[in-house]
Structures are given as C-alpha cells and as structure tokens.
Design a protein around this motif. Structure first.
Motif, PDB file in Angstrom:
ATOM      1  N   THR A 128     -68.362   0.305 -30.007  1.00  0.00           N
ATOM      2  CA  THR A 128     -67.501   0.100 -31.179  1.00  0.00           C
ATOM      3  C   THR A 128     -66.838   1.390 -31.646  1.00  0.00           C
ATOM      4  O   THR A 128     -67.282   2.495 -31.331  1.00  0.00           O
ATOM      5  N   GLU A 129     -65.780   1.192 -32.439  1.00  0.00           N
ATOM      6  CA  GLU A 129     -65.066   2.306 -33.063  1.00  0.00           C
ATOM      7  C   GLU A 129     -66.001   3.057 -34.028  1.00  0.00           C
ATOM      8  O   GLU A 129     -65.953   4.283 -34.138  1.00  0.00           O
TER       9      GLU A 129
ATOM     10  N   ARG B 105     -67.973   5.485 -32.135  1.00  0.00           N
ATOM     11  CA  ARG B 105     -67.119   6.586 -31.685  1.00  0.00           C
ATOM     12  C   ARG B 105     -66.882   7.570 -32.836  1.00  0.00           C
ATOM     13  O   ARG B 105     -66.898   8.782 -32.668  1.00  0.00           O
ATOM     14  N   LYS B 106     -66.687   7.009 -34.044  1.00  0.00           N
ATOM     15  CA  LYS B 106     -66.409   7.851 -35.211  1.00  0.00           C
ATOM     16  C   LYS B 106     -67.609   8.719 -35.614  1.00  0.00           C
ATOM     17  O   LYS B 106     -67.445   9.757 -36.239  1.00  0.00           O
TER      18      LYS B 106
END
Ligand SMILES: [Zn+2]
Length: 404
Positions: A161-162, A165-166
């Motif tokens: 998921t984003e 990643r963040k």
C-alpha cells in the motif's frame, strides 16, 4: 516491587483483555484501544483497511527530520485460539497473580505472542516523550492483523500500500523469541515454508491381483527419498548438544509427512494416491536447489508435484555497514544486552517487510523465561515486562537518532 499496579501494567493488561483470537478477532475494538493509546500518548494515528474489517493501525511520533528514513516497530494484534478448560486462569482476564517473591505473573493468551512487545513499544515511547528528548527520525508503530494465519490479508497486503510506502522505513523491529536463560536472541532470517503435494496416477483393478504400475508403487520411492532426507536432517539436528539445539533449530531444514490420501475401498487398487509434506527450508540449504530436487524426484517417478506455497527467501544480513544494524548492536551492548543471532524456526510478519528491502530483526527484550507462545497458561513475569520497557526505551531512541 510492590503490590501496587503501575499504569504501564494496567495498560498492558487492558490490551490483553481484548479478544483478538481467531477465528473471529475483535479487530475494530482493538483498533479503537490503540487509537485511544495514541491520543493519550500524543501520537499521530491512522487506521487503514487494505482488506475490509482487517484494520492496520499506524501510530507516528514525528522526528525532527522527516526527510530521513524512519524506524518502524511492528506488532501483530491477533492471537491463536484457546482451550479454556486447560487454563488455570481465564485466558482473556489478564489476571495478575503474585509469585510469592515479590513478582507477578500475568496470564493471558497473547501475553508473550505478542501483545507484550506492542505494549513495550508504547511504554518506551511514553518514556522517550516524558524525558523531553526529540528524536531525529520519524518513529512508527504498526499494529497488524492476521499474522497467526499467515499475514496474507495483513502485512503481506499492507506492504503493497501507499501508506506503507509513505512510512519510508529504514529499519523494522518485529516479533522475537524470549530468552529462556540469561541470554537474549534476535531473529535475522526465517526458514521458508515449502509445502508440497505429490500425486501419482496408476493402474487400478481388483485387490486380489498383482496389478502393475499402481499409483502407490510410483509414490513409495518418492516418500522413501523424502523420508530418508528427513532422517539425515534429524540426525544432523540431534547431533547438536541440547544447548545449541535450542538456538539452531532454524538452521536445519525440517520435513514432515502431513497427509496421505487415496483408496476408497479395501478390495480396489486406487487409481490415484497423494502425499503431502510440510517442509521448512533453512537458509543453510539452497532453496532453488532443494525445490529442484523435489521436482526431479517427481519427474523420475512419474508423479505430479504441486507446491502449496511460493514463499521466497527473507534474510536480513547482519551487515554492520548498515547504520541501523550497527546501532542495534551497539545500543544493546551499551546496556549489557548481547543477543545471539538466530534463524527463526517458524515464520513471522517480518518476512513480508524484508521483501520490500527493509532490514528487519525480531527482538523481544525479555529473558529468563520459558517460551509459552501458543500453549495453555501463557503468561509473562511483570518484572520481565518492566525491564523490557527500559531496554526498548534505550534501543528505540538510539535507532531513531541514527545519523545519516
Ligand atoms: Zn506471533
């Protein structure tokens, strides 16, 4: 230690009382508890559901330089089921029972595996904030579902998921094993689960005849070869002295025959027969070579082969040129904790994180304790929990202050 219960102990016990056992874990109630912890501590929080009703709770303590890679602390919130009739105390009451020598035992499913670790993270963060120090890097706690059932709808999807990643993680701390004596251990790799089914087809007929080319005739050499390999590995394992055996169980590939099926009636030669093996390939064996050996075995005996899982290797090399790994070692050494590197005999969520190139160690700063994960009367000593918080307070602050 006195009989007065510290708030850190009460919070740990409240976490334990949430019934997150499979097959119906109270994930939403658990997420609410963790969000309330975040509000109380003063952390940012975000609850995401990569899979509906399987929340991942992300807590964040921002550092002074959020452009740097962060430190991630991982904890699974689910626990394995219980057989309540075998428990001395109710498994979700988190009873605090005096030991008689000033300590307490806290009984609950998840006391070791692994709510103690998640609780210690949060208490360490409270200590860091209370001390007034500002950490350089962002610090994240990630509480995830479903580890006990493989993490397929937990960390395995979360790392895609984003939100993951963040986090921009430079290092991950995850589930470790308790030390059974005065030593500590840390996990840098795991064996690879390689479950396989061989299926043979052959001639059938009346059970009173000598039928040629039967399914079981084709399958027997396969079974014998795999079981021979099992015997060799077992000998290798048993030749280690008892002390080494405990620490090295992940260094040997384990093999077990876990299923045999075929045959419908006693007087009919079965046309199809199959055998299932649960194999955990150690990093000390070449995974591709091992799988090719199984494929070769199938081919020469004219049987089909199917791998039930396709897990890859996950190893975090203990490479001290990595500044987080070097800090992990130095920080613990400074407080006289010198954990022994170990290959985990089972699997943890860290394997999913490692696939994203993030170094991950499993470490539980509790020692002198029997390992009671998944057994009846799972418990921890309160003194071990409190000492573990102090160890994490030092370690987590050091990791989050690693210089660029
Ligand atoms: Zn666990």
């Amino acid at each position: 230690m006195t009989g007065i219960e510290l708030p850190s102990v009460t919070r740990f016990r409240n976490f334990l009382k949430i019934r997150t056992e499979h097959p119906n874990p109270a994930y939403h109630e658990c997420a609410e508890f963790l969000v309330n912890q975040a509000k109380d501590i003063g952390l940012e929080y975000n609850v995401v559901e990569p899979v509906k009703d399987k929340p991942v709770v992300i807590l964040k303590l921002p550092g002074t330089d959020s452009s740097l890679k962060s430190v991630m602390l991982s904890c699974h919130v689910d626990v394995v089921p219980v057989f309540e009739e075998f428990w001395t105390y109710p498994p979700f009451a988190a009873e605090r029972v005096p030991t008689g020598d000033g300590d307490f035992r806290i009984y609950a499913r998840g006391a070791q595996d692994m709510k103690i670790t998640g609780s210690m993270y949060l208490e360490a963060i409270r200590n860091i904030i209370a001390s007034g120090q500002k950490l350089k890097r962002d610090l994240y706690c990630v509480f995830a579902p479903d580890e006990e059932i493989g993490g397929i709808e937990g960390v395995k999807v979360f790392v895609e998921t984003e939100e993951f990643r963040k986090i921009n993680a430079g290092f991950d701390l995850d589930e470790g094993l308790l030390g059974i004596d005065d030593r500590y251990v840390f996990i840098y790799a795991e064996r690879t689960t390689t479950q396989v089914i061989f299926t043979a087809h052959g001639n059938t007929g009346h059970g009173s005849q000598f039928i040629e080319g039967t399914a079981i005739e084709k399958l027997l050499p396969v079974i014998n070869s795999v079981m021979e390999r099992r015997e060799q590995n077992k000998q290798q394992f048993m030749s280690l002295d008892a002390d080494t055996r405990l620490l090295k169980s992940g260094d040997v590939t384990s093999i077990n025959l876990t299923g045999l099926s075929g045959g419908k009636q006693a007087n009919v030669v079965p046309a199809t027969y199959s055998v299932t093996f649960d194999i955990r390939v150690s990093p000390s064996d070449d995974l591709d070579k091992f799988k090719n050996w199984l494929r070769e075995l199938a081919l020469t005996n004219q049987v089909e082969i199917e791998f039930l899982s396709n897990e890859c290797r996950t190893i975090t090399n203990i490479d001290r040129s990595d500044k987080f790994i070097d800090t992990f070692m130095n920080s613990l050494q400074r407080i006289n904790v010198n954990p022994i590197p170990m290959i985990c005999p089972g699997a943890t969520d860290a394997r999913h994180v490692r696939t994203k190139g993030v170094p991950a160690f499993g470490f539980c700063p509790v020692n002198n304790h029997p390992i009671l994960a998944h057994v009846h009367d799972e418990h921890v000593f309160e003194s071990g929990y409190l000492k573990g918080i102090d160890i994490y307070t030092t370690l987590i602050a050091d990791l989050a202050n690693v210089e660029e």
